[in-house]
Design an enzyme around this catalytic site. Structure first.
Site, short mmCIF file in Angstrom:
data_model
loop_
_atom_site.label_atom_id
_atom_site.label_comp_id
_atom_site.label_asym_id
_atom_site.label_seq_id
_atom_site.Cartn_x
_atom_site.Cartn_y
_atom_site.Cartn_z
N HIS A 157 -40.94 9.68 18.80
CA HIS A 157 -40.96 11.12 18.85
C HIS A 157 -41.23 11.82 20.27
O HIS A 157 -42.21 12.67 20.37
CB HIS A 157 -42.24 11.24 17.95
CG HIS A 157 -43.51 10.70 18.08
ND1 HIS A 157 -44.45 10.54 16.93
CD2 HIS A 157 -44.11 10.52 19.41
CE1 HIS A 157 -45.43 10.14 17.37
NE2 HIS A 157 -45.42 10.23 18.68
N HIS A 171 -51.02 15.12 18.44
CA HIS A 171 -51.33 14.96 19.89
C HIS A 171 -52.61 15.91 20.47
O HIS A 171 -52.53 16.48 21.38
CB HIS A 171 -50.13 14.83 20.47
CG HIS A 171 -49.16 13.64 20.31
ND1 HIS A 171 -48.29 13.90 19.16
CD2 HIS A 171 -48.71 12.61 20.63
CE1 HIS A 171 -47.50 13.01 19.03
NE2 HIS A 171 -47.66 12.03 20.35
N HIS A 223 -44.94 1.81 25.56
CA HIS A 223 -45.21 2.77 26.67
C HIS A 223 -46.76 3.04 26.75
O HIS A 223 -47.50 2.77 25.97
CB HIS A 223 -44.56 4.26 26.40
CG HIS A 223 -45.06 4.94 25.07
ND1 HIS A 223 -44.98 4.33 23.96
CD2 HIS A 223 -45.69 6.31 25.24
CE1 HIS A 223 -45.53 5.59 23.17
NE2 HIS A 223 -45.98 6.61 23.76
N GLU A 225 -48.64 3.17 18.60
CA GLU A 225 -48.02 3.90 17.66
C GLU A 225 -47.02 3.15 17.00
O GLU A 225 -46.66 3.68 15.72
CB GLU A 225 -47.29 5.17 18.46
CG GLU A 225 -47.94 6.13 19.02
CD GLU A 225 -47.30 7.15 19.82
OE1 GLU A 225 -47.69 8.14 20.32
OE2 GLU A 225 -45.97 6.78 20.05
#
Length: 279
Positions: free
Chosen positions: A9, A56, A191, A238
């Protein structure tokens, strides 16, 4: 449930679509990889998409971070993440299914927070755009947002996320109306955005995860959060949200398409599409 989608995403994926950059040399390989999945999904529109994502720090802040939460609203506005709202439609909810999921999950010993009002950020809208790049005035399905804390330590374990997905699957199957439901697991792949390992991408781990999410999700559920962070980065944790999607599907599924691309911004980005059951 008809199918499950796992997808990154990354916010810049949405920005590339919003600003007409999908054919630019940097972005074209990523979006070319989406094309077969998009064609398949367009022919199999669900009535409702249950989208597992994380906020977020846009609708929520770090003063109150539920481990698991579900939106129960009729409508979800697109969050302004600091540079204006994305030019995509607001998200229509499915309150009846949301409320059924909340009740079923609480009865299944999951402590679920509920959001009666919620703005949804790129964690949810980018996967919707990956699924449907040209929604026009309205997205083609209703949405149940399922929020998972992957921001603030301690995040839920991978095993707990997989178990949550299995409980969501049971709840969807017990919902009386005959609805076609798709489940999205979002985020990842490897990441890290800050610290000494900023820019980390671990392709061998990502490739192994892509294989095992179909064939051996229990092995992925057995990894600790520390193992995820060590292998995939602080934000790569995630990937536990993909396990929620996988748990909701049948034990045996059919892989329709996958694609893996490095980098999208500074993230390893992937998509994996599964039909529920075996063709």
């Amino acid at each position: 449930m008809t199918w499950g989608l796992a997808t990154s995403h990354v916010p810049s994926i949405g920005a590339a679509m919003d600003h007409g950059k999908t054919a630019d040399p940097y972005w074209k390989p990523l979006f070319d990889g989406y094309a077969p999945a998009r064609e398949w999904m367009a022919a199999r529109r669900p009535d409702v998409a249950v989208i597992v994502y994380n906020d977020h720090a846009n609708a929520l802040d770090l003063d109150l971070v539920p481990t698991f939460a579900i939106g129960t609203a009729q409508r979800y506005e697109v969050a302004d993440e600091g540079w204006g709202r994305r030019p995509v439609p607001p998200v229509v909810g499915s309150p009846e299914l949301s409320e059924h999921l909340v009740r079923s999950l609480v009865d299944d010993s999951f402590d679920i927070a509920t959001f009666h009002r919620l703005d949804v950020d790129h964690g949810l809208t980018v996967p919707l755009s990956v699924y449907c790049p040209d929604p026009g005035d309205a997205w083609p399905c209703a949405v149940v947002p399922v929020l998972v804390n992957v921001i603030q330590y301690p995040q839920p374990t991978a095993a707990r996320c997989y178990a949550l997905g299995q409980a969501i699957g049971r709840a969807i199957r017990s919902f009386p109306p005959d609805l076609d439901v798709a489940v999205f697991g979002t985020g990842g792949m490897s990441h890290q955005l800050a610290g000494a390992r900023a820019g980390l991408i671990n392709t061998p781990f990502d490739r192994k995860f892509l294989a095992q999410i179909e064939t051996d999700p229990s092995a992925l559920a057995a990894l600790t959060r520390e193992e995820y962070i060590a292998a995939a980065g602080t934000e790569g944790v995630e990937l536990i949200m993909w396990l929620v999607m996988r748990g909701a599907l049948d034990a045996r599924i059919t892989r329709i398409h996958e694609t893996y691309h490095v980098p999208a911004s500074n993230t390893a980005a992937a998509l994996a599409l599964f039909e529920n059951g075996v063709s």
